[in-house]
Design an enzyme around this catalytic site. Structure first.
Site, mmCIF file in Angstrom:
data_model
loop_
_atom_site.group_PDB
_atom_site.id
_atom_site.type_symbol
_atom_site.label_atom_id
_atom_site.label_comp_id
_atom_site.label_asym_id
_atom_site.label_seq_id
_atom_site.Cartn_x
_atom_site.Cartn_y
_atom_site.Cartn_z
ATOM 1 N N ARG A 178 0.836 -1.213 0.000
ATOM 2 C CA ARG A 178 0.000 0.000 0.000
ATOM 3 C C ARG A 178 0.869 1.261 0.000
ATOM 4 O O ARG A 178 0.475 2.320 -0.481
ATOM 5 C CB ARG A 178 -0.974 -0.013 1.196
ATOM 6 C CG ARG A 178 -1.855 1.202 1.231
ATOM 7 C CD ARG A 178 -3.192 1.030 1.963
ATOM 8 N NE ARG A 178 -3.184 0.148 3.100
ATOM 9 C CZ ARG A 178 -2.678 0.440 4.293
ATOM 10 N NH1 ARG A 178 -2.105 1.601 4.515
ATOM 11 N NH2 ARG A 178 -2.748 -0.438 5.278
ATOM 12 N N TYR B 23 -13.455 17.647 -16.217
ATOM 13 C CA TYR B 23 -13.961 16.278 -16.373
ATOM 14 C C TYR B 23 -15.093 16.032 -15.349
ATOM 15 O O TYR B 23 -14.982 16.425 -14.180
ATOM 16 C CB TYR B 23 -12.784 15.313 -16.156
ATOM 17 C CG TYR B 23 -13.157 13.877 -16.020
ATOM 18 C CD1 TYR B 23 -13.823 13.207 -17.037
ATOM 19 C CD2 TYR B 23 -12.824 13.166 -14.875
ATOM 20 C CE1 TYR B 23 -14.165 11.878 -16.906
ATOM 21 C CE2 TYR B 23 -13.149 11.831 -14.743
ATOM 22 C CZ TYR B 23 -13.829 11.192 -15.759
ATOM 23 O OH TYR B 23 -14.158 9.878 -15.619
ATOM 24 N N ASP C 41 -4.738 19.043 -14.973
ATOM 25 C CA ASP C 41 -5.054 17.691 -15.420
ATOM 26 C C ASP C 41 -4.589 17.606 -16.880
ATOM 27 O O ASP C 41 -5.159 18.232 -17.769
ATOM 28 C CB ASP C 41 -6.565 17.431 -15.282
ATOM 29 C CG ASP C 41 -6.927 15.984 -15.584
ATOM 30 O OD1 ASP C 41 -6.231 15.360 -16.406
ATOM 31 O OD2 ASP C 41 -7.933 15.494 -15.024
ATOM 32 N N LYS D 10 -5.528 6.278 -19.793
ATOM 33 C CA LYS D 10 -5.805 6.724 -21.173
ATOM 34 C C LYS D 10 -4.578 6.534 -22.072
ATOM 35 O O LYS D 10 -4.177 5.421 -22.304
ATOM 36 C CB LYS D 10 -6.279 8.176 -21.143
ATOM 37 C CG LYS D 10 -7.275 8.492 -20.035
ATOM 38 C CD LYS D 10 -8.598 7.784 -20.205
ATOM 39 C CE LYS D 10 -9.499 8.077 -19.017
ATOM 40 N NZ LYS D 10 -10.689 7.282 -18.978
#
Ligand code: PLP
Length: 385
Positions: A50, A102, A174, A199
């Site tokens: 983690r 977004y 972003d 993406k």
């Protein structure tokens, strides 16, 4: 005297950067470190996945290299990366957000972070008054996206970052639509460059991931803390896939951008198409800014067709090589009808204000042969005649 080696170009960085943690084996690709925990006191300092794993570190190395920055931190998705940054805010903080962010970023600010007392103000950052808004409202953060989704608005990152710097305000960009190969927000003055690696970076629509790049050591520490404290870490396997994917990013993007530019020109002359938005075209409202800050025009094209909501949907469904699907950036072309998909839940007056009409269609252009893509769009649009 030996000459210092020249700094490698981005395509070389994408293939070769990222450390190997399997030294002595001759392995060309790193293994997948499928382990939740590590023996205490190991020389690399790993303790629990983690809070870090060799596959995270390999990917962070290559991402920092292509972004030309000091630090990258990887997360389980783009939305996890957004959450990590927002976790650095405090109750009462004001974030000035670009009004065309977004949809899931909007949802996080309005439905999640608002509950913890984070305030947002929506601003059109292409307006000349944006710099004054920063000075007047003294926000804790400015949140940008450029080009925006789905309208491909291009924000003058250098100008907005300069105004924010004068007010001592950190700026988040972003950079998902552009990637570091097209524009490098940190060099334009941003504090944090955020990417959904789901993406273009991965490029094969088979893994989710996010990353935050920065040169600011205190923000880097906040990202490392958020990765482990909030459980926003990716899986080693997804990092391995994304590390593999980024090796072909320069190659893929070259083909995708050439296809996108050709499609944009073709569609601009199409009788069924009312308008085309592509950052480097002369009819783009911010073409001068796009030419200044984007090395290429990207691989997303947005068009407006003179059609009802149902007709536009039918055009998308009639395509053979474009799959009607959310997401973008993969080798396969995708088409999105925001009115029924990504922006279906947005109030109609907001959609109207932003310019998201029923006839708006967003194309994520893939690596197929451009003549097949053109023929396919022509046959689907012909039903509007
Ligand atoms: N930012 C932008 C601009 C996006 O388009 C997306 C997803 O479409 C995200 C962030 C979120 O990324 P993810 O789906 O990896 O959480």
């Amino acid at each position: 005297m030996q000459r210092p080696a020249p700094a490698p170009a981005d395509s070389t960085r994408a293939i070769h950067h990222g450390e190997s943690f399997a030294e002595g084996t001759g392995t060309v690709m790193p293994p997948i470190y499928a382990t939740s925990t590590f023996a205490h006191g190991n020389p690399e300092g790993f303790d629990y996945t983690r809070s870090g794993n060799p596959n995270f570190r390999i990917l962070e190395g290559v991402l920092a290299s292509v972004e030309h920055c000091e630090h990258a931190t990887v997360f389980g998705s783009g939305v996890s990366a957004i959450t990590a940054i927002a976790s650095g805010l405090r109750q009462g903080d004001l974030v000035l957000c670009e009004e065309n962010l977004y949809g899931c970023t909007v949802r996080l600010f309005e439905q999640v972070f608002a509950k913890f007392g984070v305030r947002t103000q929506w601003v059109d950052f292409t307006a000349p008054s944006a710099a004054e808004t920063i000075a007047a409202s003294q926000p804790a953060m400015v949140w940008l996206e450029s080009p925006t989704n789905p309208l491909l608005k291009v924000i003058d990152l250098e100008a907005v970052c300069a105004a924010a710097k004068a007010a001592d305000v950190p700026v988040v960009v972003d950079n998902t639509f552009a990637t570091a190969l097209v524009q490098r927000p940190l060099e334009l003055g941003a504090t944090l460059s955020l990417t959904s690696t789901t993406k273009y970076i991965n490029g094969h629509s088979d893994a989710l991931g996010g990353a935050v790049c920065t040169d600011d050591p205190s923000w880097y520490q906040k990202m490392v803390f958020a990765q482990k404290a909030l459980g926003l870490q990716p899986s080693p396997f997804d990092c391995w896939l994304i590390t593999r994917g980024i090796k072909t990013l320069p190659l893929r993007l070259k083909q995708q951008m050439a296809n996108a530019a050709a499609l944009a020109d073709h569609l601009a002359n199409h009788p069924q198409v009312s308008w085309v938005r592509y950052p480097h075209r002369s009819d783009h409202p911010q073409q001068d800014v796009a030419l200044k800050q984007m090395r290429h025009g990207g691989a997303i094209v947005t068009i407006g067709i003179n059609a009802s909501r149902d007709q536009a949907y039918a055009v998308c469904k009639a395509l053979r090589w474009f799959t009607m699907a959310e997401s973008l950036g993969g080798v396969e072309s995708l088409i999105c009808h925001p009115a029924t998909m990504t922006h279906a839940a947005v109030a109609s007056e907001v959609k109207q204000k932003l310019g998201i009409s029923d006839g708006l269609i967003r194309l994520s252009v893939g690596c197929e042969d451009v003549s097949d893509l053109i023929d396919d769009l022509d046959q689907a649009l012909s039903q509007l005649q």
